[in-house]
Design a protein around this motif. Sequence first.
Motif, PDB file in Angstrom:
ATOM      1  N   SER A 110       0.826  -1.207   0.000  1.00 58.92           N
ATOM      2  CA  SER A 110       0.000   0.000   0.000  1.00 58.92           C
ATOM      3  C   SER A 110       0.859   1.255   0.000  1.00 58.92           C
ATOM      4  O   SER A 110       0.650   2.177  -0.804  1.00 58.92           O
ATOM      5  N   ASP A 111       1.835   1.306   0.907  1.00 59.87           N
ATOM      6  CA  ASP A 111       2.625   2.530   1.021  1.00 59.87           C
ATOM      7  C   ASP A 111       3.595   2.707  -0.143  1.00 59.87           C
ATOM      8  O   ASP A 111       3.829   3.833  -0.591  1.00 59.87           O
ATOM      9  N   THR A 112       4.176   1.624  -0.648  1.00 61.06           N
ATOM     10  CA  THR A 112       5.062   1.781  -1.803  1.00 61.06           C
ATOM     11  C   THR A 112       4.276   2.265  -3.018  1.00 61.06           C
ATOM     12  O   THR A 112       4.807   2.985  -3.864  1.00 61.06           O
ATOM     13  N   GLY A 113       3.006   1.892  -3.091  1.00 63.56           N
ATOM     14  CA  GLY A 113       2.163   2.354  -4.195  1.00 63.56           C
ATOM     15  C   GLY A 113       1.655   3.766  -4.004  1.00 63.56           C
ATOM     16  O   GLY A 113       1.419   4.488  -4.981  1.00 63.56           O
ATOM     17  N   ASN A 114       1.476   4.188  -2.746  1.00 64.74           N
ATOM     18  CA  ASN A 114       0.875   5.496  -2.456  1.00 64.74           C
ATOM     19  C   ASN A 114       1.885   6.599  -2.182  1.00 64.74           C
ATOM     20  O   ASN A 114       1.532   7.780  -2.208  1.00 64.74           O
ATOM     21  N   ILE A 115       3.127   6.236  -1.906  1.00 62.74           N
ATOM     22  CA  ILE A 115       4.109   7.219  -1.439  1.00 62.74           C
ATOM     23  C   ILE A 115       4.344   8.330  -2.457  1.00 62.74           C
ATOM     24  O   ILE A 115       4.709   9.466  -2.091  1.00 62.74           O
ATOM     25  N   GLY A 116       4.106   8.060  -3.720  1.00 65.04           N
ATOM     26  CA  GLY A 116       4.311   9.056  -4.763  1.00 65.04           C
ATOM     27  C   GLY A 116       3.419  10.274  -4.631  1.00 65.04           C
ATOM     28  O   GLY A 116       3.668  11.315  -5.257  1.00 65.04           O
ATOM     29  N   GLU A 117       2.368  10.171  -3.817  1.00 64.25           N
ATOM     30  CA  GLU A 117       1.491  11.319  -3.598  1.00 64.25           C
ATOM     31  C   GLU A 117       2.219  12.467  -2.899  1.00 64.25           C
ATOM     32  O   GLU A 117       1.762  13.615  -2.941  1.00 64.25           O
ATOM     33  N   LEU A 118       3.327  12.165  -2.245  1.00 65.72           N
ATOM     34  CA  LEU A 118       4.050  13.190  -1.494  1.00 65.72           C
ATOM     35  C   LEU A 118       4.776  14.196  -2.395  1.00 65.72           C
ATOM     36  O   LEU A 118       5.111  15.295  -1.950  1.00 65.72           O
ATOM     37  N   VAL A 119       5.040  13.814  -3.626  1.00 67.50           N
ATOM     38  CA  VAL A 119       5.845  14.663  -4.503  1.00 67.50           C
ATOM     39  C   VAL A 119       5.114  14.900  -5.820  1.00 67.50           C
ATOM     40  O   VAL A 119       4.159  14.204  -6.152  1.00 67.50           O
ATOM     41  N   ARG A 120       5.562  15.873  -6.569  1.00 69.04           N
ATOM     42  CA  ARG A 120       4.873  16.271  -7.794  1.00 69.04           C
ATOM     43  C   ARG A 120       4.854  15.144  -8.838  1.00 69.04           C
ATOM     44  O   ARG A 120       5.784  14.344  -8.917  1.00 69.04           O
ATOM     45  N   VAL A 140       2.685   5.029 -13.317  1.00 63.72           N
ATOM     46  CA  VAL A 140       1.919   5.131 -14.559  1.00 63.72           C
ATOM     47  C   VAL A 140       0.550   5.724 -14.264  1.00 63.72           C
ATOM     48  O   VAL A 140       0.050   6.594 -14.994  1.00 63.72           O
ATOM     49  N   MET A 141      -0.072   5.291 -13.182  1.00 62.63           N
ATOM     50  CA  MET A 141      -1.426   5.711 -12.843  1.00 62.63           C
ATOM     51  C   MET A 141      -1.565   7.213 -12.640  1.00 62.63           C
ATOM     52  O   MET A 141      -2.628   7.786 -12.886  1.00 62.63           O
ATOM     53  N   CYS A 142      -0.499   7.869 -12.194  1.00 64.27           N
ATOM     54  CA  CYS A 142      -0.578   9.317 -11.960  1.00 64.27           C
ATOM     55  C   CYS A 142       0.074  10.115 -13.081  1.00 64.27           C
ATOM     56  O   CYS A 142       0.112  11.356 -13.023  1.00 64.27           O
ATOM     57  N   GLY A 143       0.591   9.437 -14.094  1.00 66.87           N
ATOM     58  CA  GLY A 143       1.181  10.121 -15.230  1.00 66.87           C
ATOM     59  C   GLY A 143       2.654  10.407 -15.100  1.00 66.87           C
ATOM     60  O   GLY A 143       3.256  11.009 -15.999  1.00 66.87           O
ATOM     61  N   ARG A 144       3.278   9.976 -14.006  1.00 68.00           N
ATOM     62  CA  ARG A 144       4.684  10.293 -13.776  1.00 68.00           C
ATOM     63  C   ARG A 144       5.619   9.484 -14.676  1.00 68.00           C
ATOM     64  O   ARG A 144       6.738   9.913 -14.956  1.00 68.00           O
ATOM     65  N   ALA A 145       5.190   8.303 -15.104  1.00 69.05           N
ATOM     66  CA  ALA A 145       6.081   7.418 -15.862  1.00 69.05           C
ATOM     67  C   ALA A 145       6.279   7.865 -17.305  1.00 69.05           C
ATOM     68  O   ALA A 145       7.235   7.453 -17.961  1.00 69.05           O
ATOM     69  N   GLY A 146       5.375   8.685 -17.812  1.00 67.98           N
ATOM     70  CA  GLY A 146       5.516   9.163 -19.182  1.00 67.98           C
ATOM     71  C   GLY A 146       4.802   8.288 -20.194  1.00 67.98           C
ATOM     72  O   GLY A 146       3.693   7.817 -19.950  1.00 67.98           O
ATOM     73  N   ILE A 147       5.460   8.024 -21.311  1.00 71.69           N
ATOM     74  CA  ILE A 147       4.874   7.268 -22.415  1.00 71.69           C
ATOM     75  C   ILE A 147       5.661   5.971 -22.605  1.00 71.69           C
ATOM     76  O   ILE A 147       6.886   5.962 -22.524  1.00 71.69           O
ATOM     77  N   LEU A 148       4.955   4.890 -22.876  1.00 71.40           N
ATOM     78  CA  LEU A 148       5.601   3.598 -23.106  1.00 71.40           C
ATOM     79  C   LEU A 148       6.156   3.535 -24.520  1.00 71.40           C
ATOM     80  O   LEU A 148       5.415   3.662 -25.500  1.00 71.40           O
TER      81      LEU A 148
END
Length: 411
Positions: A110-120, A140-148
């Motif tokens: 849960s936390d490894t998946g959610n921790i990205g909420e802390l940063v832009r 990927v879910m928040c758009g941080r990973a970019g394009i495949l």
Amino acid sequence: MALLNEHYLKLQKSYLFADIAKKVNAYKISHPKSKVISLGIGDVTQPLAPAVIEAMHKAVDDMAHKETFHGYGPEQGYLWLREAIVKNDFLPRKIHIDPSEVFVNDGAKSDTGNIGELVRWDNSIGVTDPIYPVYIDSNVMCGRAGILENGKWSNVTYMPCTESNNFVPQIPDHRVDMIYLCYPNNPTGTVITKEELKKWVAYALKNDTLILYDAAYEAYITEPDIPHSIYEIKGAKKVAIEFHSYSKTAGFTGIRCGYTVIPKELTAVTIDGKERLPLNPFWDRRQCTKFNGTSYISQRAAEAIYTPEGKEQTKATIDYYMGNAKLMYNVLKRLGFRVYGGVNAPYLWVKTPDGVDSWKFFEQLLYGAQIVCTPGVGFGPSGEGYVRFTSFGNREDCEEAMRRIEQWIKG
């Protein structure tokens, strides 16, 4: 109308282990008399330690009486568990953590998946490759990973871990905002030395990089110079968040409990560059908004792990799984496979025969020996050509699986 978060459209249609389950179920339907042995998914098989069971029974009894009933607990976790964590997991290693820096959760996933909420969302990320799929998918879910593009995400720096570099990832030659490290590693079962980890901390300090350090398997470390925590390295509290789990340490896959450490020294900068703020209170705020805390019963169970009886019983179960790993390692090596891991971790990373990709070998093993493994490519591009075996099965199943593989190899 409600508009879909279109980043979800970029995800693979299903999670790796869901794909495996579909293939295994299809085999079972067409071969109903075959007994399939799973050495694929990393789920435990041994019962909970007696000390844990006793603590859970007592906790259930607490809930049955008005005087000892517990409703909502602290979102950060009960203080008595956080103090036990500090006293037993960190102080013996001369690491000074305050209980307010520990956040109890319902498992590290849960936390490894959610921790990205802390940063832009537009921070760049770096990952060792192969890697636990949650790290990539959550970004990927928040758009941080970019394009495949050609099997890789455009905003992700991949750090290959293969035979050619002895599974030691190369530190990037450019600045990355966030880096995921997992040691002992899932899926490869390999570890990082203290000297190598010092290099990562030095890189993070120099480049103002946030390290997300997954230590879920640290209890399986057997060699003396392998760090159990990134905080064993000087300066790491300024750059690292660490995740721990009781799922594999104490068999809590069905109980759900773990914890995350966010030191108060750890900071991030506002977009205008004018303020540097600690992340600890923001994660506290996030948890108070989105999380009602881990159950009282699960936390009492976790507390029991730290009793003298709990420590002894938990270690016995870990030794059992590592006995499986040694058995499997020795047989697979004798049969000519190139095998990694299995010494400081419950995973074995096995090179497939030349010219056989990981999904093909998965199918050959399933249909030829009725054994389930995990295709390495499911963990990232550098996982191609490998499969993962877990040692979490019953001893007799591991022994039988090795006999079948030997028979299958010999034809």
